[in-house]
Motif scaffolding. Sequence first.
Motif, PDB file in Angstrom:
ATOM      1  N   CYS A 109       0.864  -1.226   0.020  1.00 27.17           N
ATOM      2  CA  CYS A 109      -0.160   0.075   0.062  1.00 27.17           C
ATOM      3  C   CYS A 109       0.867   1.320  -0.085  1.00 27.17           C
ATOM      4  O   CYS A 109       1.782   1.478   0.938  1.00 27.17           O
ATOM      5  CB  CYS A 109      -0.945  -0.182   1.140  1.00 27.17           C
ATOM      6  N   LEU A 110       0.693   1.903  -1.029  1.00 30.50           N
ATOM      7  CA  LEU A 110       1.135   3.477  -0.853  1.00 30.50           C
ATOM      8  C   LEU A 110       0.209   4.517  -0.452  1.00 30.50           C
ATOM      9  O   LEU A 110      -0.832   4.686  -1.087  1.00 30.50           O
ATOM     10  CB  LEU A 110       1.775   3.707  -2.334  1.00 30.50           C
ATOM     11  N   THR A 111       0.652   5.186   0.690  1.00 32.74           N
ATOM     12  CA  THR A 111      -0.222   6.112   1.361  1.00 32.74           C
ATOM     13  C   THR A 111       0.364   7.416   0.914  1.00 32.74           C
ATOM     14  O   THR A 111       1.490   7.811   1.344  1.00 32.74           O
ATOM     15  CB  THR A 111      -0.474   6.052   2.586  1.00 32.74           C
ATOM     16  N   ARG A 112      -0.414   8.396   0.220  1.00 31.78           N
ATOM     17  CA  ARG A 112      -0.278   9.572   0.427  1.00 31.78           C
ATOM     18  C   ARG A 112      -0.744  10.549   1.108  1.00 31.78           C
ATOM     19  O   ARG A 112      -2.185  10.511   1.130  1.00 31.78           O
ATOM     20  CB  ARG A 112      -0.507  10.346  -1.299  1.00 31.78           C
ATOM     21  N   THR A 113      -0.250  11.711   1.614  1.00 30.48           N
ATOM     22  CA  THR A 113      -1.038  12.818   2.452  1.00 30.48           C
ATOM     23  C   THR A 113      -0.462  14.105   2.006  1.00 30.48           C
ATOM     24  O   THR A 113       0.973  14.316   1.839  1.00 30.48           O
ATOM     25  CB  THR A 113      -0.816  12.630   3.949  1.00 30.48           C
ATOM     26  N   TRP A 114      -1.485  15.066   1.792  1.00 34.04           N
ATOM     27  CA  TRP A 114      -0.906  16.315   1.463  1.00 34.04           C
ATOM     28  C   TRP A 114      -1.871  17.447   1.979  1.00 34.04           C
ATOM     29  O   TRP A 114      -3.245  17.067   2.300  1.00 34.04           O
ATOM     30  CB  TRP A 114      -0.929  16.417  -0.236  1.00 34.04           C
ATOM     31  N   GLY A 115      -1.490  18.793   1.914  1.00 39.40           N
ATOM     32  CA  GLY A 115      -2.343  19.731   2.348  1.00 39.40           C
ATOM     33  C   GLY A 115      -1.388  20.897   3.019  1.00 39.40           C
ATOM     34  O   GLY A 115      -0.327  20.926   2.675  1.00 39.40           O
ATOM     35  N   ARG A 116      -2.207  21.725   3.767  1.00 40.85           N
ATOM     36  CA  ARG A 116      -1.476  22.951   4.172  1.00 40.85           C
ATOM     37  C   ARG A 116      -0.869  22.791   5.355  1.00 40.85           C
ATOM     38  O   ARG A 116      -1.377  21.674   6.357  1.00 40.85           O
ATOM     39  CB  ARG A 116      -2.384  24.257   4.568  1.00 40.85           C
ATOM     40  N   ILE A 117       0.254  23.128   5.800  1.00 43.49           N
ATOM     41  CA  ILE A 117       1.172  22.960   6.939  1.00 43.49           C
ATOM     42  C   ILE A 117       0.466  23.443   7.982  1.00 43.49           C
ATOM     43  O   ILE A 117      -0.191  24.604   8.098  1.00 43.49           O
ATOM     44  CB  ILE A 117       2.482  23.518   6.883  1.00 43.49           C
ATOM     45  N   GLY A 118       0.098  22.386   9.176  1.00 42.38           N
ATOM     46  CA  GLY A 118      -0.557  22.624  10.331  1.00 42.38           C
ATOM     47  C   GLY A 118      -1.801  22.182  10.227  1.00 42.38           C
ATOM     48  O   GLY A 118      -2.514  22.232  11.325  1.00 42.38           O
ATOM     49  N   ARG A 119      -2.307  21.706   9.090  1.00 44.16           N
ATOM     50  CA  ARG A 119      -3.563  21.019   9.323  1.00 44.16           C
ATOM     51  C   ARG A 119      -3.397  19.510   8.956  1.00 44.16           C
ATOM     52  O   ARG A 119      -2.347  19.048   8.597  1.00 44.16           O
ATOM     53  CB  ARG A 119      -4.354  21.501   7.817  1.00 44.16           C
ATOM     54  N   ARG A 120      -4.727  18.808   9.013  1.00 41.40           N
ATOM     55  CA  ARG A 120      -4.554  17.272   8.909  1.00 41.40           C
ATOM     56  C   ARG A 120      -4.194  17.012   7.417  1.00 41.40           C
ATOM     57  O   ARG A 120      -3.644  15.947   7.309  1.00 41.40           O
ATOM     58  CB  ARG A 120      -5.896  16.716   9.402  1.00 41.40           C
ATOM     59  N   GLY A 121      -4.799  17.409   6.483  1.00 39.56           N
ATOM     60  CA  GLY A 121      -4.532  17.300   4.975  1.00 39.56           C
ATOM     61  C   GLY A 121      -5.679  16.371   4.616  1.00 39.56           C
ATOM     62  O   GLY A 121      -6.428  15.593   5.171  1.00 39.56           O
ATOM     63  N   HIS A 122      -5.372  15.928   3.527  1.00 38.64           N
ATOM     64  CA  HIS A 122      -6.132  14.904   2.645  1.00 38.64           C
ATOM     65  C   HIS A 122      -5.149  13.612   2.635  1.00 38.64           C
ATOM     66  O   HIS A 122      -3.980  13.713   2.355  1.00 38.64           O
ATOM     67  CB  HIS A 122      -6.358  15.106   1.252  1.00 38.64           C
ATOM     68  N   SER A 123      -5.831  12.501   2.481  1.00 38.13           N
ATOM     69  CA  SER A 123      -5.043  11.050   2.204  1.00 38.13           C
ATOM     70  C   SER A 123      -5.560  10.468   0.937  1.00 38.13           C
ATOM     71  O   SER A 123      -6.848  10.477   0.989  1.00 38.13           O
ATOM     72  CB  SER A 123      -4.959  10.225   3.666  1.00 38.13           C
ATOM     73  N   LYS A 124      -4.790   9.581   0.427  1.00 36.36           N
ATOM     74  CA  LYS A 124      -5.174   8.625  -0.659  1.00 36.36           C
ATOM     75  C   LYS A 124      -4.267   7.413  -0.548  1.00 36.36           C
ATOM     76  O   LYS A 124      -3.099   7.692  -0.416  1.00 36.36           O
ATOM     77  CB  LYS A 124      -5.054   9.335  -1.963  1.00 36.36           C
ATOM     78  N   ALA A 125      -5.019   6.241  -0.655  1.00 35.73           N
ATOM     79  CA  ALA A 125      -4.288   4.937  -0.531  1.00 35.73           C
ATOM     80  C   ALA A 125      -4.141   4.409  -1.791  1.00 35.73           C
ATOM     81  O   ALA A 125      -5.283   4.255  -2.550  1.00 35.73           O
ATOM     82  CB  ALA A 125      -4.634   4.128   0.509  1.00 35.73           C
ATOM     83  N   HIS A 126      -3.198   3.673  -2.407  1.00 34.75           N
ATOM     84  CA  HIS A 126      -3.013   2.926  -3.685  1.00 34.75           C
ATOM     85  C   HIS A 126      -2.680   1.560  -3.209  1.00 34.75           C
ATOM     86  O   HIS A 126      -1.675   1.567  -2.236  1.00 34.75           O
ATOM     87  CB  HIS A 126      -2.074   3.537  -4.675  1.00 34.75           C
ATOM     88  N   HIS A 127      -3.214   0.498  -3.577  1.00 36.31           N
ATOM     89  CA  HIS A 127      -3.138  -0.767  -3.167  1.00 36.31           C
ATOM     90  C   HIS A 127      -2.515  -1.576  -4.503  1.00 36.31           C
ATOM     91  O   HIS A 127      -2.981  -1.407  -5.612  1.00 36.31           O
ATOM     92  CB  HIS A 127      -4.267  -1.533  -2.810  1.00 36.31           C
ATOM     93  N   PHE A 128      -1.329  -2.427  -4.130  1.00 35.07           N
ATOM     94  CA  PHE A 128      -0.542  -3.234  -5.357  1.00 35.07           C
ATOM     95  C   PHE A 128      -0.346  -4.437  -4.982  1.00 35.07           C
ATOM     96  O   PHE A 128      -0.285  -4.912  -3.804  1.00 35.07           O
ATOM     97  CB  PHE A 128       0.747  -2.545  -5.745  1.00 35.07           C
ATOM     98  N   ASP A 129      -0.449  -5.544  -5.788  1.00 30.14           N
ATOM     99  CA  ASP A 129      -0.071  -6.808  -5.905  1.00 30.14           C
ATOM    100  C   ASP A 129       1.604  -6.835  -5.756  1.00 30.14           C
ATOM    101  O   ASP A 129       1.864  -7.762  -4.951  1.00 30.14           O
ATOM    102  CB  ASP A 129      -0.497  -7.627  -7.040  1.00 30.14           C
ATOM    103  N   HIS A 130       2.216  -6.006  -6.461  1.00 24.31           N
ATOM    104  CA  HIS A 130       3.649  -6.249  -6.397  1.00 24.31           C
ATOM    105  C   HIS A 130       4.260  -4.879  -5.810  1.00 24.31           C
ATOM    106  O   HIS A 130       3.969  -3.922  -6.125  1.00 24.31           O
ATOM    107  CB  HIS A 130       4.256  -6.513  -7.716  1.00 24.31           C
ATOM    108  N   GLU A 131       5.556  -5.211  -4.959  1.00 22.12           N
ATOM    109  CA  GLU A 131       6.105  -3.914  -4.244  1.00 22.12           C
ATOM    110  C   GLU A 131       6.677  -2.999  -5.240  1.00 22.12           C
ATOM    111  O   GLU A 131       6.731  -1.689  -5.270  1.00 22.12           O
ATOM    112  CB  GLU A 131       7.099  -4.487  -3.458  1.00 22.12           C
ATOM    113  N   ALA A 132       7.262  -3.607  -6.488  1.00 19.51           N
ATOM    114  CA  ALA A 132       7.937  -3.025  -7.593  1.00 19.51           C
ATOM    115  C   ALA A 132       6.971  -1.970  -8.113  1.00 19.51           C
ATOM    116  O   ALA A 132       7.492  -0.728  -8.562  1.00 19.51           O
ATOM    117  CB  ALA A 132       8.431  -3.820  -8.578  1.00 19.51           C
TER     118      ALA A 132
END
Length: 83
Positions: A36-59
């Motif tokens: 699972c690759l998890t991305r989090t982004w937003g304004r510094i000092g805030r919780r921000g948004h997240s998105k998860a990507h699931h893969f069968d292979h680490e590569a």
Amino acid sequence: MVSQPYRIYVERTDATKNMARFFAMEISSTLFGETCLTRTWGRIGRRGHSKAHHFDHEADAVELFLELTRQKRQRGYCPRQRA
């Protein structure tokens, strides 16, 4: 299982544009053995948004991780400055 840790945290700030953004990514394993690759982004000092990507292979997760890292560096994101 993820063979090695992949984690990044970068920021982009510009006081003239009132810009203070962060972007973080991490590759981990789920309870079901997926990568699972998890991305989090937003304004510094805030919780921000997240998105998860699931893969069968680490590569595949590593490939996306490196591509997103390259894109963020081109846009001016850099590691947090130590105070």
